[in-house]
Design a protein around this motif. Structure first.
Motif, PDB file in Angstrom:
ATOM      1  N   ARG A 321       0.832  -1.196   0.000  1.00 45.97           N
ATOM      2  CA  ARG A 321       0.000   0.000   0.000  1.00 45.97           C
ATOM      3  C   ARG A 321       0.873   1.255   0.000  1.00 45.97           C
ATOM      4  N   THR A 322       0.293   2.338  -0.485  1.00 43.70           N
ATOM      5  CA  THR A 322       0.940   3.653  -0.437  1.00 43.70           C
ATOM      6  C   THR A 322       0.175   4.517   0.553  1.00 43.70           C
ATOM      7  N   PHE A 323       0.847   4.993   1.562  1.00 43.67           N
ATOM      8  CA  PHE A 323       0.203   5.754   2.627  1.00 43.67           C
ATOM      9  C   PHE A 323       0.554   7.241   2.494  1.00 43.67           C
ATOM     10  N   GLN A 324      -0.380   8.076   2.940  1.00 42.76           N
ATOM     11  CA  GLN A 324      -0.158   9.509   2.968  1.00 42.76           C
ATOM     12  C   GLN A 324       0.446   9.960   4.294  1.00 42.76           C
ATOM     13  N   VAL A 325       0.555   9.016   5.234  1.00 44.54           N
ATOM     14  CA  VAL A 325       1.132   9.321   6.545  1.00 44.54           C
ATOM     15  C   VAL A 325       2.270   8.348   6.801  1.00 44.54           C
ATOM     16  N   LYS A 326       3.008   8.602   7.884  1.00 45.62           N
ATOM     17  CA  LYS A 326       4.129   7.757   8.242  1.00 45.62           C
ATOM     18  C   LYS A 326       3.636   6.448   8.860  1.00 45.62           C
ATOM     19  N   ASP A 353      -7.270   1.144   6.482  1.00 50.20           N
ATOM     20  CA  ASP A 353      -8.072   2.199   5.837  1.00 50.20           C
ATOM     21  C   ASP A 353      -8.634   3.153   6.877  1.00 50.20           C
ATOM     22  N   GLU A 356      -5.763   5.282   8.374  1.00 47.16           N
ATOM     23  CA  GLU A 356      -5.276   6.302   7.442  1.00 47.16           C
ATOM     24  C   GLU A 356      -6.287   7.424   7.276  1.00 47.16           C
ATOM     25  N   ARG A 357      -7.572   7.100   7.358  1.00 48.51           N
ATOM     26  CA  ARG A 357      -8.600   8.108   7.186  1.00 48.51           C
ATOM     27  C   ARG A 357      -8.561   9.152   8.296  1.00 48.51           C
ATOM     28  N   GLU A 361      -0.565  12.138  11.495  1.00 40.06           N
ATOM     29  CA  GLU A 361       0.780  12.005  10.937  1.00 40.06           C
ATOM     30  C   GLU A 361       1.307  10.566  10.920  1.00 40.06           C
TER      31      GLU A 361
END
Length: 451
Positions: A321-326, A353, A356-357, A361
């Motif tokens: 998966r590609t995450f927008q957070v660390k 999911d 991440e939602r 951070e």
């Protein structure tokens, strides 16, 4: 014409009565023969003593009449000459015709026999011994006879034995009727309760008798089946309710947009309408897919389970998966459980999911052993979940406050699906206290050693 009794109780009673009658009947025949043999041997023994004493007196010429009687008249003794004339007799046999017409031959001087006269109920039988005094043609014959007891002659013994057999068979039938009735009582209670259970009320259960016998196991199995049936019907009703409730609004919106575009094409941006319609269709498809998955999970169908390394599964899911957070992870080795791989992937994906939602951070994923369980936690550093709402978040289509609402995306079924999968694997999924934010903890039984 139906001859076989309908009920098990009646059939068992009939079988028990028949078996008892056969067993006691055979025993009665044996008793009858034994009594007859014993009595006849006893009578014959007494007649033999008197007959041989008198025949000895005839041969040595010491016999004088009347013949002495030591049996008080029970044994009849006669000395009969050829032609049937009684020469000497005991007082009880004097003046009577010869005891028998049987005449021993010179080659077979001693004869033991039973002779009967008359018809029932006045039949009379004698146990007798006839001894030819010598081998001479004009030899006399000594007869000694004793009447058989009347109960051996008139059928009284057989009647008493038959009555005893009937009584014992009746007792066996009565005992069987009572015992089988008491044994089958719980079965009747189970049947009556099952007959009253309908699809509109599956909460009722059959009574469970104590013990570990077959009936107790039947009751427990019936209740377990009713549990599964109630759960399946509940899922079906929940699916119908959720579908009718949650699909109505997006379908109505989609229909309204399409009707407006159809009626006023010049006033609408057709590509934007199509794009919005596709977006609404995707959301409808997601909702339907999740509802169907919820309806299938835990319904008792046969699903192949396998040993799964939970740490490796989590690592693979995070890696793809590609995450927008660390992402922070601490995954211990050898955290093995048994389960359905695709379902556990879906569970972990839903937790990621959700994290991440709402994460600001960082998302932390940990997998470790915790006693006899595998523990996997997913923690986000968002606003967290209030204690009062930590069970509500697992309900279908639950709306919390603005910060953790469905408005951020998703169908509102992700956490409900995750908990259903956890429970179907014999585990739990809960929200636990954590100072960083929301912490979801999955506990599953560890796989047996060697797997």
């Amino acid at each position: 014409m139906r001859m076989r009794p309908r009920s098990i109780r009646a059939r068992d009673t009939v079988v028990a009565a028949v078996i008892a009658a056969l067993v006691w009947g055979v025993s009665a025949v044996g008793v009858d023969l034994a009594i007859r043999t014993i009595v006849r041997d006893d009578l014959l023994q007494r007649t033999q003593v008197d007959a041989r004493r008198v025949s000895g007196g005839v041969r040595d010429g010491t016999l004088r009449g009347p013949i002495p009687d030591s049996s008080d008249g029970r044994v009849l003794v006669q000395v009969v000459a050829p032609g049937g004339r009684v020469r000497e007799a005991t007082p009880a046999a004097a003046g009577r015709p010869p005891v028998s017409r049987l005449w021993p031959s010179p080659g077979l001087r001693v004869r033991d026999f039973t002779e009967c006269h008359g018809s029932w109920p006045h039949r009379r039988c004698l146990v007798a011994e006839a001894i030819r005094a010598t081998t001479a043609p004009d030899s006399v014959v000594v007869y000694a006879a004793e009447p058989m007891p009347s109960y051996l002659v008139n059928g009284l013994l057989e009647g008493l034995l038959a009555a005893g057999v009937a009584v014992l068979a009746g007792i066996a039938a009565w005992v069987t009727w009572r015992v089988v009735g008491r044994t089958l009582g719980p079965v009747e209670a189970i049947r009556a309760q099952l007959a009253e259970i309908s699809a509109t009320d599956l909460s009722r259960r059959v009574p469970e008798p104590p013990g570990e016998d077959e009936i107790a196991q039947l009751a427990r199995t019936a209740n377990a089946t009713l549990d599964r049936l109630e759960a399946a019907v509940g899922r079906q009703r929940q699916f119908a309710s959720d579908a009718s409730h949650e699909l109505r609004t997006p379908i109505a919106g989609l229909r309204a947009n399409l009707e407006d575009a159809s009626m006023h094409p010049e006033d609408n941006d057709l590509p934007a309408v199509v794009e919005q319609a596709l977006h609404d269709t995707d959301r409808l498809e997601s909702i339907v897919t999740d509802l169907l998955l919820l309806a299938r999970i835990g319904t008792g169908g046969t699903v192949a389970q396998e040993p799964i390394d939970l740490s490796a599964l989590a690592g693979a899911e995070i890696g793809r998966r590609t995450f927008q957070v660390k992402i922070e992870n601490e995954l211990a080795h050898g955290v093995t459980v048994r389960g359905v791989r695709m379902q556990l992937v879906r569970l972990l994906g839903n937790l990621l999911d959700n994290a991440e939602r709402y994460a600001d951070e960082v998302i932390a994923v940990e997998a470790m052993r915790d006693g006899g369980h595998a523990l996997l936690t997913v923690t986000d550093d968002g606003v967290g979940i209030a204690a009062a709402d930590r069970e509500r978040v697992f309900e279908r289509f639950t709306r919390l406050d603005t910060a953790r609402s469905r408005g951020a995306g998703g169908t509102g079924l992700g956490l409900a699906i995750a908990r259903e999968i956890a429970e179907a694997h014999g585990g739990t999924l809960r929200v636990e206290e954590d100072p960083r934010g929301a912490r979801f903890a999955l506990r599953l039984p560890l796989a047996p050693a060697g797997e």
